[in-house]
Write a protein that holds these residues in place. Structure first.
Motif, PDB file in Angstrom:
ATOM      1  N   GLU A 152       0.916  -1.284   0.013  1.00 31.06           N
ATOM      2  CA  GLU A 152       0.048  -0.125   0.035  1.00 31.06           C
ATOM      3  C   GLU A 152       1.162   1.291   0.126  1.00 31.06           C
ATOM      4  OE1 GLU A 152      -3.813  -2.114   2.526  1.00 31.06           O
ATOM      5  OE2 GLU A 152      -2.269  -0.660   3.513  1.00 31.06           O
ATOM      6  N   ALA A 153       1.908   1.237   0.785  1.00 29.19           N
ATOM      7  CA  ALA A 153       2.775   2.298   0.648  1.00 29.19           C
ATOM      8  C   ALA A 153       3.547   2.543  -0.280  1.00 29.19           C
ATOM      9  CB  ALA A 153       3.898   2.135   2.052  1.00 29.19           C
ATOM     10  N   VAL A 154       4.050   1.570  -1.286  1.00 28.22           N
ATOM     11  CA  VAL A 154       4.611   1.732  -2.532  1.00 28.22           C
ATOM     12  C   VAL A 154       3.609   2.259  -3.575  1.00 28.22           C
ATOM     13  CG1 VAL A 154       5.422   0.288  -4.468  1.00 28.22           C
ATOM     14  CG2 VAL A 154       6.281  -0.234  -2.316  1.00 28.22           C
ATOM     15  N   PHE A 155       2.340   1.680  -3.710  1.00 26.03           N
ATOM     16  CA  PHE A 155       1.200   2.104  -4.511  1.00 26.03           C
ATOM     17  C   PHE A 155       1.026   3.777  -4.258  1.00 26.03           C
ATOM     18  CE2 PHE A 155      -3.202   3.152  -5.554  1.00 26.03           C
ATOM     19  CZ  PHE A 155      -2.907   2.890  -6.946  1.00 26.03           C
ATOM     20  N   ALA A 156       0.985   4.133  -2.839  1.00 31.76           N
ATOM     21  CA  ALA A 156       0.718   5.302  -2.432  1.00 31.76           C
ATOM     22  C   ALA A 156       1.927   6.327  -3.259  1.00 31.76           C
ATOM     23  CB  ALA A 156       0.571   5.711  -1.321  1.00 31.76           C
ATOM     24  N   ARG A 157       3.099   5.794  -2.809  1.00 28.49           N
ATOM     25  CA  ARG A 157       4.297   6.740  -3.181  1.00 28.49           C
ATOM     26  C   ARG A 157       4.194   6.891  -4.741  1.00 28.49           C
ATOM     27  NH1 ARG A 157       8.516   3.393  -1.524  1.00 28.49           N
ATOM     28  NH2 ARG A 157       8.450   2.762  -3.557  1.00 28.49           N
ATOM     29  N   GLU A 158       3.981   5.846  -5.226  1.00 34.98           N
ATOM     30  CA  GLU A 158       4.136   5.779  -6.959  1.00 34.98           C
ATOM     31  C   GLU A 158       3.002   6.734  -7.558  1.00 34.98           C
ATOM     32  OE1 GLU A 158       4.146   1.881  -8.335  1.00 34.98           O
ATOM     33  OE2 GLU A 158       6.411   1.658  -7.745  1.00 34.98           O
ATOM     34  N   THR A 159       1.943   6.771  -6.926  1.00 36.70           N
ATOM     35  CA  THR A 159       0.584   7.392  -7.317  1.00 36.70           C
ATOM     36  C   THR A 159       0.975   8.805  -7.214  1.00 36.70           C
ATOM     37  OG1 THR A 159      -0.823   5.821  -7.095  1.00 36.70           O
ATOM     38  CG2 THR A 159      -1.821   7.882  -7.265  1.00 36.70           C
ATOM     39  N   LEU A 160       1.369   9.133  -6.013  1.00 40.66           N
ATOM     40  CA  LEU A 160       1.520  10.875  -5.676  1.00 40.66           C
ATOM     41  C   LEU A 160       2.748  11.336  -6.551  1.00 40.66           C
ATOM     42  CD1 LEU A 160       1.510  10.432  -1.934  1.00 40.66           C
ATOM     43  CD2 LEU A 160      -0.074  11.657  -3.242  1.00 40.66           C
ATOM     44  N   ASN A 213       2.890  14.212  -9.504  1.00 38.43           N
ATOM     45  CA  ASN A 213       3.893  15.591  -9.229  1.00 38.43           C
ATOM     46  C   ASN A 213       3.230  15.993  -7.879  1.00 38.43           C
ATOM     47  OD1 ASN A 213       6.093  17.044  -9.589  1.00 38.43           O
ATOM     48  ND2 ASN A 213       4.943  18.774 -10.641  1.00 38.43           N
ATOM     49  N   ILE A 214       2.693  15.161  -6.931  1.00 37.38           N
ATOM     50  CA  ILE A 214       2.272  15.934  -5.678  1.00 37.38           C
ATOM     51  C   ILE A 214       3.435  15.428  -4.850  1.00 37.38           C
ATOM     52  CG2 ILE A 214       0.342  15.534  -3.811  1.00 37.38           C
ATOM     53  CD1 ILE A 214      -0.546  16.884  -6.458  1.00 37.38           C
ATOM     54  N   SER A 215       3.934  16.512  -3.919  1.00 40.67           N
ATOM     55  CA  SER A 215       4.750  16.272  -2.865  1.00 40.67           C
ATOM     56  C   SER A 215       4.112  16.410  -1.458  1.00 40.67           C
ATOM     57  CB  SER A 215       5.763  17.242  -2.820  1.00 40.67           C
ATOM     58  OG  SER A 215       6.933  16.932  -1.845  1.00 40.67           O
ATOM     59  N   PRO A 216       3.663  15.402  -0.902  1.00 37.27           N
ATOM     60  CA  PRO A 216       2.958  15.404   0.383  1.00 37.27           C
ATOM     61  C   PRO A 216       3.788  15.345   1.827  1.00 37.27           C
ATOM     62  CG  PRO A 216       3.383  13.169   0.002  1.00 37.27           C
ATOM     63  CD  PRO A 216       4.191  13.877  -1.092  1.00 37.27           C
ATOM     64  N   LEU A 217       2.999  15.887   2.685  1.00 38.79           N
ATOM     65  CA  LEU A 217       3.525  15.718   4.317  1.00 38.79           C
ATOM     66  C   LEU A 217       3.419  14.197   4.400  1.00 38.79           C
ATOM     67  CD1 LEU A 217       1.496  18.770   5.673  1.00 38.79           C
ATOM     68  CD2 LEU A 217       4.184  18.579   5.362  1.00 38.79           C
ATOM     69  N   VAL A 218       4.484  13.452   5.045  1.00 42.73           N
ATOM     70  CA  VAL A 218       4.370  12.115   4.841  1.00 42.73           C
ATOM     71  C   VAL A 218       4.678  11.916   6.529  1.00 42.73           C
ATOM     72  CG1 VAL A 218       5.681   9.820   4.492  1.00 42.73           C
ATOM     73  CG2 VAL A 218       5.472  11.618   2.752  1.00 42.73           C
ATOM     74  N   TYR A 219       3.628  10.988   7.203  1.00 41.59           N
ATOM     75  CA  TYR A 219       3.750  10.906   8.529  1.00 41.59           C
ATOM     76  C   TYR A 219       4.114   9.388   8.691  1.00 41.59           C
ATOM     77  CZ  TYR A 219       0.631  14.993   9.026  1.00 41.59           C
ATOM     78  OH  TYR A 219       0.387  16.213   8.781  1.00 41.59           O
ATOM     79  N   ALA A 220       4.936   9.186   9.445  1.00 44.99           N
ATOM     80  CA  ALA A 220       5.641   7.878   9.545  1.00 44.99           C
ATOM     81  C   ALA A 220       6.504   7.654  10.809  1.00 44.99           C
ATOM     82  CB  ALA A 220       6.422   7.616   8.496  1.00 44.99           C
TER      83      ALA A 220
END
Length: 293
Positions: A101-109, A113-120
């Protein structure tokens, strides 16, 4: 023979759990809780009312704006991804993305060309990571209000943005920019995705979380933990709809969006006029509190 534990369990099943949203509901338009509301709620909690808040904020952010509110209650943060104890920071329940799920989200963002705030959790420490060069006005405002937040992890290159055990993404920008990713994630059953305009601001927030990271799911876990039989909730925004749907009673503040008002049991005074606290003062179930966390 009299069974004390059975009587205790049956007694708690009759108890009510009261849950309120923070922003726009318990918080006033200055992002604080009115002193009158703090006095009422703390008094009722001291008398046995089972009360908590559920918010999209982190515990760090929520603790600042909820200053003065009793700190001996488990709270729901990150839209239900975590249940935490505000005084100790202990995590009572948590959800995060699977590796896929994390990989798919990263590749989609990245693909949009979306640069998010990533909480981890990075090396076991809660972090908020972002790329400094990609800050827009909405992100700058978010950061300006959290300049002493120990979670902040600014990055001067994209490398490392998605490090760690990721449990939440926040994308801030214009609606047209965020709609494509909202449509992708909201249609994918592995995720829960919300898109709404920031309170009192022009920018939009698209928030992406694990599918079960909802206020409703977290309330169910907390209800079981406390052995409660009923839930009464308070809110103002679209992301409070799932919480309302699982509540026995639900009340929208006067300043709430029309969609929430339509499904509410009733309407209480707005967030500047102690609507939640006044309702609790008049109607809350109080008594001996038989729970431990």
């Amino acid at each position: 023979m009299w069974d004390f534990m059975e009587e205790k369990e049956n007694k708690n099943k009759k108890r009510t759990l009261y849950v309120t949203d923070l922003d726009g509901t318990l918080l006033n338009t200055s992002d604080r809780i009115n002193p009158k509301s703090i006095e009422i709620i703390n008094r009722l909690v001291g008398q046995g009312m089972l009360f908590t808040y559920a918010t999209a904020r982190s515990l760090v952010s929520a603790s600042v704006v909820a200053q003065g509110l009793t700190a001996d209650i488990p709270v729901i943060v990150y839209n239900g991804a975590f249940i935490m104890h505000p005084r100790t920071g202990e995590v009572l329940s948590s959800l995060s993305f699977s590796a896929n799920e994390a990989v798919f989200a990263r590749e989609t963002l990245m693909g949009h060309n979306i640069s998010p705030l990533v909480y981890a959790y990075v090396d076991g420490i809660e972090r908020v990571s972002w790329e400094v060069a990609r800050e827009n006005e909405g992100i700058k405002r978010y950061l300006s209000r959290r300049d002493v937040d120990p979670r902040l992890r600014p990055l001067h290159a994209p490398t490392g943005l998605y490090d760690g055990e990721v449990f939440y993404y926040t994308c801030i920008g214009e609606r047209e920019e965020l709609m494509p990713i909202y449509e992708i994630f909201s249609a994918d059953k592995r995720y829960r995705c919300t898109l709404q305009q920031e309170l009192y601001r022009p920018e939009y927030w698209c928030e992406i979380m694990p599918a079960k990271a909802t206020k409703a799911e977290a309330i169910g876990r907390l209800k079981k933990l406390w052995g409660c039989g009923r839930v009464v909730s308070f809110g103002d925004a679209i992301n409070d709809i799932p919480m309302f749907e699982i509540s026995d009673e639900c009340y929208a503040v006067e300043n709430a969006v029309p969609e929430l008002k339509r499904i509410a049991t009733g309407i209480v005074a707005d967030n500047d006029h102690d609507g939640v606290a006044e309702w609790l003062a008049a109607h809350a179930d109080i008594g001996d509190t038989d729970f431990a966390v």
